[in-house]
Design a protein around this motif. Structure first.
Motif, PDB file in Angstrom:
ATOM      1  N   GLU A  62       0.839  -1.207   0.000  1.00  0.00           N
ATOM      2  CA  GLU A  62       0.000   0.000   0.000  1.00  0.00           C
ATOM      3  C   GLU A  62       0.865   1.245   0.000  1.00  0.00           C
ATOM      4  O   GLU A  62       0.504   2.271  -0.596  1.00  0.00           O
ATOM      5  N   GLN A  63       2.036   1.170   0.651  1.00  0.00           N
ATOM      6  CA  GLN A  63       2.957   2.302   0.672  1.00  0.00           C
ATOM      7  C   GLN A  63       3.492   2.579  -0.736  1.00  0.00           C
ATOM      8  O   GLN A  63       3.632   3.744  -1.142  1.00  0.00           O
ATOM      9  N   ASP A  64       3.801   1.502  -1.490  1.00  0.00           N
ATOM     10  CA  ASP A  64       4.257   1.658  -2.878  1.00  0.00           C
ATOM     11  C   ASP A  64       3.200   2.386  -3.707  1.00  0.00           C
ATOM     12  O   ASP A  64       3.508   3.292  -4.474  1.00  0.00           O
ATOM     13  N   VAL A  65       1.961   1.951  -3.549  1.00  0.00           N
ATOM     14  CA  VAL A  65       0.851   2.551  -4.305  1.00  0.00           C
ATOM     15  C   VAL A  65       0.673   4.014  -3.907  1.00  0.00           C
ATOM     16  O   VAL A  65       0.450   4.887  -4.754  1.00  0.00           O
ATOM     17  N   LYS A  66       0.806   4.283  -2.617  1.00  0.00           N
ATOM     18  CA  LYS A  66       0.652   5.653  -2.117  1.00  0.00           C
ATOM     19  C   LYS A  66       1.710   6.575  -2.724  1.00  0.00           C
ATOM     20  O   LYS A  66       1.417   7.691  -3.169  1.00  0.00           O
ATOM     21  N   GLU A  67       2.964   6.088  -2.758  1.00  0.00           N
ATOM     22  CA  GLU A  67       4.051   6.894  -3.326  1.00  0.00           C
ATOM     23  C   GLU A  67       3.863   7.094  -4.827  1.00  0.00           C
ATOM     24  O   GLU A  67       4.098   8.171  -5.361  1.00  0.00           O
ATOM     25  N   MET A  68       3.429   6.028  -5.511  1.00  0.00           N
ATOM     26  CA  MET A  68       3.223   6.121  -6.955  1.00  0.00           C
ATOM     27  C   MET A  68       2.106   7.115  -7.294  1.00  0.00           C
ATOM     28  O   MET A  68       2.261   7.966  -8.172  1.00  0.00           O
ATOM     29  N   THR A  69       0.985   7.001  -6.591  1.00  0.00           N
ATOM     30  CA  THR A  69      -0.143   7.884  -6.898  1.00  0.00           C
ATOM     31  C   THR A  69       0.182   9.341  -6.555  1.00  0.00           C
ATOM     32  O   THR A  69      -0.338  10.258  -7.192  1.00  0.00           O
ATOM     33  N   ARG A  70       1.054   9.547  -5.565  1.00  0.00           N
ATOM     34  CA  ARG A  70       1.478  10.914  -5.244  1.00  0.00           C
ATOM     35  C   ARG A  70       2.235  11.507  -6.433  1.00  0.00           C
ATOM     36  O   ARG A  70       2.009  12.654  -6.828  1.00  0.00           O
ATOM     37  N   GLU A  71       3.144  10.697  -7.026  1.00  0.00           N
ATOM     38  CA  GLU A  71       3.912  11.154  -8.191  1.00  0.00           C
ATOM     39  C   GLU A  71       2.993  11.394  -9.387  1.00  0.00           C
ATOM     40  O   GLU A  71       3.144  12.371 -10.124  1.00  0.00           O
ATOM     41  N   VAL A  72       2.033  10.489  -9.592  1.00  0.00           N
ATOM     42  CA  VAL A  72       1.079  10.635 -10.699  1.00  0.00           C
ATOM     43  C   VAL A  72       0.255  11.904 -10.512  1.00  0.00           C
ATOM     44  O   VAL A  72       0.031  12.667 -11.463  1.00  0.00           O
ATOM     45  N   ARG A  73      -0.167  12.141  -9.266  1.00  0.00           N
ATOM     46  CA  ARG A  73      -0.963  13.340  -8.964  1.00  0.00           C
ATOM     47  C   ARG A  73      -0.185  14.615  -9.295  1.00  0.00           C
ATOM     48  O   ARG A  73      -0.713  15.530  -9.938  1.00  0.00           O
ATOM     49  N   LEU A  74       1.075  14.675  -8.851  1.00  0.00           N
ATOM     50  CA  LEU A  74       1.902  15.854  -9.122  1.00  0.00           C
ATOM     51  C   LEU A  74       2.126  16.044 -10.623  1.00  0.00           C
ATOM     52  O   LEU A  74       2.076  17.159 -11.140  1.00  0.00           O
ATOM     53  N   ALA A  75       2.359  14.936 -11.326  1.00  0.00           N
ATOM     54  CA  ALA A  75       2.591  14.999 -12.773  1.00  0.00           C
ATOM     55  C   ALA A  75       1.362  15.548 -13.493  1.00  0.00           C
ATOM     56  O   ALA A  75       1.475  16.387 -14.400  1.00  0.00           O
ATOM     57  N   LEU A  76       0.190  15.098 -13.090  1.00  0.00           N
ATOM     58  CA  LEU A  76      -1.051  15.547 -13.727  1.00  0.00           C
ATOM     59  C   LEU A  76      -1.338  17.016 -13.431  1.00  0.00           C
ATOM     60  O   LEU A  76      -1.756  17.770 -14.317  1.00  0.00           O
ATOM     61  N   LEU A  77      -1.105  17.430 -12.193  1.00  0.00           N
ATOM     62  CA  LEU A  77      -1.335  18.831 -11.833  1.00  0.00           C
ATOM     63  C   LEU A  77      -0.366  19.747 -12.583  1.00  0.00           C
ATOM     64  O   LEU A  77      -0.746  20.836 -13.033  1.00  0.00           O
ATOM     65  N   GLU A  78       0.874  19.312 -12.727  1.00  0.00           N
ATOM     66  CA  GLU A  78       1.860  20.093 -13.484  1.00  0.00           C
ATOM     67  C   GLU A  78       1.474  20.185 -14.959  1.00  0.00           C
ATOM     68  O   GLU A  78       1.812  21.150 -15.639  1.00  0.00           O
ATOM     69  N   ALA A  79       0.751  19.161 -15.444  1.00  0.00           N
ATOM     70  CA  ALA A  79       0.302  19.156 -16.837  1.00  0.00           C
ATOM     71  C   ALA A  79      -0.970  19.982 -17.011  1.00  0.00           C
ATOM     72  O   ALA A  79      -1.559  19.999 -18.084  1.00  0.00           O
ATOM     73  N   ASP A  80      -1.385  20.676 -15.944  1.00  0.00           N
ATOM     74  CA  ASP A  80      -2.547  21.570 -15.986  1.00  0.00           C
ATOM     75  C   ASP A  80      -3.868  20.819 -16.118  1.00  0.00           C
ATOM     76  O   ASP A  80      -4.814  21.305 -16.725  1.00  0.00           O
ATOM     77  N   VAL A  81      -3.917  19.608 -15.548  1.00  0.00           N
ATOM     78  CA  VAL A  81      -5.170  18.860 -15.513  1.00  0.00           C
ATOM     79  C   VAL A  81      -6.027  19.411 -14.375  1.00  0.00           C
ATOM     80  O   VAL A  81      -5.507  19.755 -13.315  1.00  0.00           O
ATOM     81  N   ASN A  82      -7.318  19.497 -14.622  1.00  0.00           N
ATOM     82  CA  ASN A  82      -8.268  20.021 -13.640  1.00  0.00           C
ATOM     83  C   ASN A  82      -8.101  19.322 -12.282  1.00  0.00           C
ATOM     84  O   ASN A  82      -8.012  18.094 -12.217  1.00  0.00           O
ATOM     85  N   PHE A  83      -8.059  20.116 -11.181  1.00  0.00           N
ATOM     86  CA  PHE A  83      -7.793  19.580  -9.845  1.00  0.00           C
ATOM     87  C   PHE A  83      -8.806  18.509  -9.436  1.00  0.00           C
ATOM     88  O   PHE A  83      -8.430  17.450  -8.924  1.00  0.00           O
TER      89      PHE A  83
END
Length: 447
Positions: free
Chosen positions: A25-46
């Motif tokens: 679950e920790q692996d998934v948590k870290e991965m989704t955090r990176e995915v979230r940051l990547a998407l927000l940086e790409a200007d995807v709607n919050f």
């Protein structure tokens, strides 16, 4: 390439988890955090990001993944499926009316590329679906808008219905449909007026045109490079006109991709097409699954094949294969092939469609300088016909003449001759290895 920053970030994140035998679950948590940051940086709607991450987490820590033999790969599969669903799930095809003609209304703000996109769509319908569209010039306000559409019509050899700048746009649209019926055109594509921003007058006129011609499709043309602004524009137009789809322009530009990843989720309207270049054939149907694959570095072989089939003549391909097999491939053939590959689009985009190309040694982060191809063409075009057919006759004086004529150096000429010779040897080996298999040689990409 579109989504370049997002793609690099997501591919790096996926790489960390891919090889894991077990995913905690920790692996998934870290991965989704990176995915979230990547998407927000790409200007995807919050809100879109928040909902997407929630779905990925729920699936990634579920039994489906944890009991898998390859949990890391399963997590990547989940991310790809959720990205695909975010962009619409599956390709949304263009509507065809029960009665002819099918009417398509093009709307959008000024500067989004609406008029050019109208021409591109007409060209796509003719080339891909064997249709005969009529273009209707209903933008009577923007200077030279009618002339621009008429010029596109001439370039494409397609009819354009126009009544000048003094006519009422609603009347123009209505009469264009009648003209199409009389001339047996099976599509009418209406290029409407835009504004610098959404206003009441614009929407009133568009609603009147909609009421008059009852279009089968209403496409909103938006500039992918405007990011979240594109999503806001889409919401406004959708509230007033009930859009049937979106066309993203400049998707090949330096765009962060936020619009493409947000529009479907926010408006519930599919992305139907994407503009991918300035040329009139730089236009393609939008496939959510293929785009998700490209973003995650998995390639897009189907689009690559479709581009090849569109741009390459089958008879020429067979003749070329025979030349390769017998090592009679010449610089003239090489020049012809270069032209066909260039017609398929920017080389960096083509590389992005090849699975794993971004991870191949020497190709990762490689900048393909298409200007170098200009020098290659210049060198070949500076050769005589005999030199192109028989490069072995090249001596020092010939090379010097070719270098001078092409604006290059003798060393560049020598390099091309050496590379060409090596390529011919490789082609003969490859086709020879396949010879005898049902009497057919190896089929090459772009052929």
């Amino acid at each position: 390439m579109a989504f370049e920053g997002l793609a690099d970030r997501l591919q790096s994140t996926m790489k960390k988890i891919k090889g894991k035998g077990k995913v905690s679950e920790q692996d998934v948590k870290e991965m989704t955090r990176e995915v979230r940051l990547a998407l927000l940086e790409a200007d995807v709607n919050f809100k879109v990001v928040k909902d997407l991450i929630k779905r990925i987490k729920e699936r990634a820590v579920g039994q489906e993944v944890m009991e898998s033999l390859t949990p890391g790969q399963q997590v990547i599969k989940v991310v790809k499926e959720e990205l695909t669903e975010l962009m619409g799930g599956e390709q949304s095809k263009i509507a065809v009316a029960d009665r002819s003609p099918t009417v398509i209304m093009m709307v959008g703000l000024q500067g989004a590329g609406k008029t050019t996109t109208t021409g591109k769509l007409a060209n796509h319908l003719r080339k891909q679906h064997n249709r005969s569209p009529l273009l209707a010039a209903c933008d009577v306000y923007r200077p030279a808008a009618i002339e621009q559409l008429e010029t596109l019509g001439q370039q494409l050899d397609m009819p354009v219905f126009s009544k000048g700048t003094e006519a009422n746009p609603v009347d123009i649209a209505s009469e264009a449909v009648q003209q199409a019926k009389a001339d047996h055109n099976d599509y009418v594509i209406i290029d409407t007026a835009g504004r610098l921003h959404v206003d009441t007058d614009l929407m009133d006129e568009l609603q009147q045109i909609k009421s008059s011609v009852k279009p089968d499709e209403i496409f909103l043309v938006v500039d992918a490079m405007t990011g979240q602004d594109a999503v806001n524009v889409a919401e406004s137009f959708n509230e007033q006109l009930d859009l049937s789809g979106v066309v993203l322009t400049k998707l090949d530009g330096d765009t962060r991709g936020g619009a493409a990843l947000s529009i479907k989720a926010v408006t519930d309207k599919p992305i139907k097409f994407a503009g991918t270049g300035e040329k009139l054939d730089g236009f393609e149907a939008f496939h959510p699954e293929r785009m998700a694959s490209r973003i995650l570095g998995m390639g897009d072989v189907l689009s690559l094949i479709e581009k090849a089939q569109t741009n390459v003549d089958e008879k020429q391909a067979k003749e070329l294969e025979q030349k390769m097999r017998t090592a009679s491939f010449t610089f003239d053939d090489f020049l012809e092939q270069m032209g066909q590959v260039k017609e398929m689009g920017p080389l960096e985009d083509l590389m992005g469609m090849i699975p794993g190309a971004s991870k191949m040694k020497g190709l990762k982060n490689a900048q393909i300088d298409e200007k170098q191809l200009v020098y290659v063409e210049a060198i070949i075009q500076s050769m005589t016909k005999k030199e192109r057919q028989e490069p072995s006759i090249m001596n020092a004086s010939r090379k010097k003449r070719i270098a001078k004529g092409s604006g290059t150096s003798v060393s560049q000429v020598n390099r091309l001759l050496k590379q060409f010779d090596e390529m011919k040897k490789m082609m003969k080996q490859m086709t020879g290895a396949q010879k005898g298999k049902k009497g057919k040689g190896m089929k090459f990409p772009f052929m």
